[in-house]
Motif scaffolding. Sequence first.
Motif, PDB file in Angstrom:
ATOM      1  N   SER A  31      60.997  43.594 119.403  1.00  0.00           N
ATOM      2  CA  SER A  31      60.637  42.239 119.000  1.00  0.00           C
ATOM      3  C   SER A  31      60.140  41.522 120.249  1.00  0.00           C
ATOM      4  O   SER A  31      60.876  41.435 121.242  1.00  0.00           O
ATOM      5  CB  SER A  31      61.857  41.509 118.420  1.00  0.00           C
ATOM      6  N   PHE A  32      58.920  41.020 120.211  1.00  0.00           N
ATOM      7  CA  PHE A  32      58.357  40.391 121.405  1.00  0.00           C
ATOM      8  C   PHE A  32      59.245  39.257 121.916  1.00  0.00           C
ATOM      9  O   PHE A  32      59.501  39.156 123.107  1.00  0.00           O
ATOM     10  CB  PHE A  32      56.947  39.865 121.129  1.00  0.00           C
ATOM     11  N   LEU A  33      59.731  38.415 121.024  1.00  0.00           N
ATOM     12  CA  LEU A  33      60.546  37.279 121.447  1.00  0.00           C
ATOM     13  C   LEU A  33      62.027  37.619 121.566  1.00  0.00           C
ATOM     14  O   LEU A  33      62.728  37.059 122.396  1.00  0.00           O
ATOM     15  CB  LEU A  33      60.369  36.108 120.477  1.00  0.00           C
ATOM     16  N   ILE A  69      62.993  56.130 129.383  1.00  0.00           N
ATOM     17  CA  ILE A  69      63.267  55.482 128.111  1.00  0.00           C
ATOM     18  C   ILE A  69      62.660  54.083 128.169  1.00  0.00           C
ATOM     19  O   ILE A  69      62.679  53.440 129.226  1.00  0.00           O
ATOM     20  CB  ILE A  69      64.791  55.465 127.827  1.00  0.00           C
ATOM     21  N   GLY A  70      62.087  53.651 127.073  1.00  0.00           N
ATOM     22  CA  GLY A  70      61.461  52.334 127.059  1.00  0.00           C
ATOM     23  C   GLY A  70      61.433  51.752 125.666  1.00  0.00           C
ATOM     24  O   GLY A  70      61.589  52.466 124.670  1.00  0.00           O
ATOM     25  N   ASN A  71      61.239  50.450 125.590  1.00  0.00           N
ATOM     26  CA  ASN A  71      61.119  49.762 124.312  1.00  0.00           C
ATOM     27  C   ASN A  71      59.636  49.607 124.036  1.00  0.00           C
ATOM     28  O   ASN A  71      59.000  48.662 124.482  1.00  0.00           O
ATOM     29  CB  ASN A  71      61.818  48.405 124.365  1.00  0.00           C
ATOM     30  N   MET A  72      59.088  50.580 123.324  1.00  0.00           N
ATOM     31  CA  MET A  72      57.654  50.608 123.085  1.00  0.00           C
ATOM     32  C   MET A  72      57.345  51.284 121.753  1.00  0.00           C
ATOM     33  O   MET A  72      58.174  52.009 121.227  1.00  0.00           O
ATOM     34  CB  MET A  72      56.947  51.340 124.224  1.00  0.00           C
ATOM     35  N   LYS A  73      56.172  50.992 121.236  1.00  0.00           N
ATOM     36  CA  LYS A  73      55.709  51.569 119.967  1.00  0.00           C
ATOM     37  C   LYS A  73      56.739  51.388 118.859  1.00  0.00           C
ATOM     38  O   LYS A  73      57.069  52.322 118.146  1.00  0.00           O
ATOM     39  CB  LYS A  73      55.336  53.032 120.147  1.00  0.00           C
ATOM     40  N   GLY A  74      57.273  50.181 118.764  1.00  0.00           N
ATOM     41  CA  GLY A  74      58.132  49.848 117.631  1.00  0.00           C
ATOM     42  C   GLY A  74      59.617  49.883 117.883  1.00  0.00           C
ATOM     43  O   GLY A  74      60.370  49.240 117.170  1.00  0.00           O
ATOM     44  N   HIS A 111      63.680  42.723 127.943  1.00  0.00           N
ATOM     45  CA  HIS A 111      65.053  42.574 127.438  1.00  0.00           C
ATOM     46  C   HIS A 111      65.809  43.887 127.605  1.00  0.00           C
ATOM     47  O   HIS A 111      66.957  43.913 128.059  1.00  0.00           O
ATOM     48  CB  HIS A 111      65.050  42.211 125.934  1.00  0.00           C
ATOM     49  N   PHE A 112      65.149  44.976 127.210  1.00  0.00           N
ATOM     50  CA  PHE A 112      65.792  46.288 127.264  1.00  0.00           C
ATOM     51  C   PHE A 112      66.128  46.693 128.701  1.00  0.00           C
ATOM     52  O   PHE A 112      67.254  47.105 128.992  1.00  0.00           O
ATOM     53  CB  PHE A 112      64.907  47.356 126.601  1.00  0.00           C
ATOM     54  N   ALA A 113      65.161  46.578 129.617  1.00  0.00           N
ATOM     55  CA  ALA A 113      65.397  46.972 131.009  1.00  0.00           C
ATOM     56  C   ALA A 113      66.524  46.140 131.632  1.00  0.00           C
ATOM     57  O   ALA A 113      67.371  46.676 132.354  1.00  0.00           O
ATOM     58  CB  ALA A 113      64.112  46.830 131.824  1.00  0.00           C
ATOM     59  N   ASN A 114      66.548  44.846 131.332  1.00  0.00           N
ATOM     60  CA  ASN A 114      67.617  43.997 131.856  1.00  0.00           C
ATOM     61  C   ASN A 114      68.963  44.354 131.243  1.00  0.00           C
ATOM     62  O   ASN A 114      69.996  44.295 131.920  1.00  0.00           O
ATOM     63  CB  ASN A 114      67.285  42.520 131.633  1.00  0.00           C
ATOM     64  N   PHE A 174      48.400  39.543 132.067  1.00  0.00           N
ATOM     65  CA  PHE A 174      49.532  38.750 132.545  1.00  0.00           C
ATOM     66  C   PHE A 174      50.867  39.301 132.046  1.00  0.00           C
ATOM     67  O   PHE A 174      51.924  38.879 132.503  1.00  0.00           O
ATOM     68  CB  PHE A 174      49.374  37.277 132.137  1.00  0.00           C
ATOM     69  N   LEU A 175      50.826  40.267 131.140  1.00  0.00           N
ATOM     70  CA  LEU A 175      52.068  40.849 130.624  1.00  0.00           C
ATOM     71  C   LEU A 175      52.557  41.972 131.526  1.00  0.00           C
ATOM     72  O   LEU A 175      51.776  42.746 132.050  1.00  0.00           O
ATOM     73  CB  LEU A 175      51.865  41.389 129.214  1.00  0.00           C
ATOM     74  N   ILE A 176      53.857  42.046 131.677  1.00  0.00           N
ATOM     75  CA  ILE A 176      54.497  43.066 132.494  1.00  0.00           C
ATOM     76  C   ILE A 176      55.223  44.026 131.559  1.00  0.00           C
ATOM     77  O   ILE A 176      55.816  43.612 130.566  1.00  0.00           O
ATOM     78  CB  ILE A 176      55.510  42.428 133.473  1.00  0.00           C
ATOM     79  N   HIS A 177      55.180  45.320 131.873  1.00  0.00           N
ATOM     80  CA  HIS A 177      55.877  46.329 131.072  1.00  0.00           C
ATOM     81  C   HIS A 177      56.945  46.999 131.928  1.00  0.00           C
ATOM     82  O   HIS A 177      56.765  47.162 133.132  1.00  0.00           O
ATOM     83  CB  HIS A 177      54.882  47.361 130.545  1.00  0.00           C
ATOM     84  N   TYR A 178      58.048  47.362 131.300  1.00  0.00           N
ATOM     85  CA  TYR A 178      59.196  47.938 131.997  1.00  0.00           C
ATOM     86  C   TYR A 178      59.575  49.269 131.363  1.00  0.00           C
ATOM     87  O   TYR A 178      59.723  49.351 130.143  1.00  0.00           O
ATOM     88  CB  TYR A 178      60.402  46.994 131.892  1.00  0.00           C
ATOM     89  N   ILE A 179      59.740  50.296 132.191  1.00  0.00           N
ATOM     90  CA  ILE A 179      60.200  51.613 131.742  1.00  0.00           C
ATOM     91  C   ILE A 179      61.402  51.996 132.609  1.00  0.00           C
ATOM     92  O   ILE A 179      61.334  51.911 133.833  1.00  0.00           O
ATOM     93  CB  ILE A 179      59.103  52.687 131.894  1.00  0.00           C
ATOM     94  N   VAL A 180      62.477  52.435 131.968  1.00  0.00           N
ATOM     95  CA  VAL A 180      63.705  52.786 132.672  1.00  0.00           C
ATOM     96  C   VAL A 180      63.736  54.294 132.910  1.00  0.00           C
ATOM     97  O   VAL A 180      63.449  55.083 132.002  1.00  0.00           O
ATOM     98  CB  VAL A 180      64.950  52.362 131.858  1.00  0.00           C
ATOM     99  N   TYR A 181      64.090  54.667 134.135  1.00  0.00           N
ATOM    100  CA  TYR A 181      64.266  56.078 134.486  1.00  0.00           C
ATOM    101  C   TYR A 181      65.758  56.396 134.413  1.00  0.00           C
ATOM    102  O   TYR A 181      66.564  55.758 135.085  1.00  0.00           O
ATOM    103  CB  TYR A 181      63.727  56.341 135.888  1.00  0.00           C
ATOM    104  N   LEU A 182      66.129  57.374 133.592  1.00  0.00           N
ATOM    105  CA  LEU A 182      67.542  57.726 133.448  1.00  0.00           C
ATOM    106  C   LEU A 182      67.969  58.842 134.390  1.00  0.00           C
ATOM    107  O   LEU A 182      69.153  59.108 134.528  1.00  0.00           O
ATOM    108  CB  LEU A 182      67.851  58.138 132.001  1.00  0.00           C
ATOM    109  N   GLY A 183      67.017  59.486 135.036  1.00  0.00           N
ATOM    110  CA  GLY A 183      67.320  60.621 135.904  1.00  0.00           C
ATOM    111  C   GLY A 183      66.913  61.913 135.224  1.00  0.00           C
ATOM    112  O   GLY A 183      66.625  61.948 134.017  1.00  0.00           O
TER     113      GLY A 183
END
Length: 162
Positions: free
Chosen positions: A116-118, A63-68, A124-127, A49-58
Amino acid sequence: MAKPLAKHRLKVLEKRNKYLSMTNYLMLINDLHPVDVIVAKMRSGLERFLIHYIVYLGSGVFIGNMKGCVKQVSNFELMELLKKYKPINIRRFTGSHFEIQKAIIRAKQKLGYKYSFLGFNCEHFANWVQFGKESSNQVTNGFLIASGLVRLKLISSNNGKR
């Protein structure tokens, strides 16, 4: 909203079992524009049920908020991530060239920022990158569900006392 071609490519990806082929990976990557976001869902397990977001900079940079923390994601890491997560959408960035540059600067400003999950997760990062606002519907919805369950519990326990 994803373009029809992007949706077709995502359907091709969905037909794959667990593993993403190099051809499908390249089809997905070639359809991205700067500051687009890959939205992906866990393929199996309790976290589906969790969604993950990765941003493409070109220029092939993700870039993504992952692994800490927020970090640049290598192509190998992205391919490994997409073996676990099924791309379900490409959230397009609709800003001007100037707004793209501002969004890329916002993304780079958060490099090293702690996960931080919450408080500051991948959504949060992608937005933040795309809209300049740190927000997470997953966290908001989680709190709404939790508060609703607490209310139901209180109501049912109060009804039992009558």
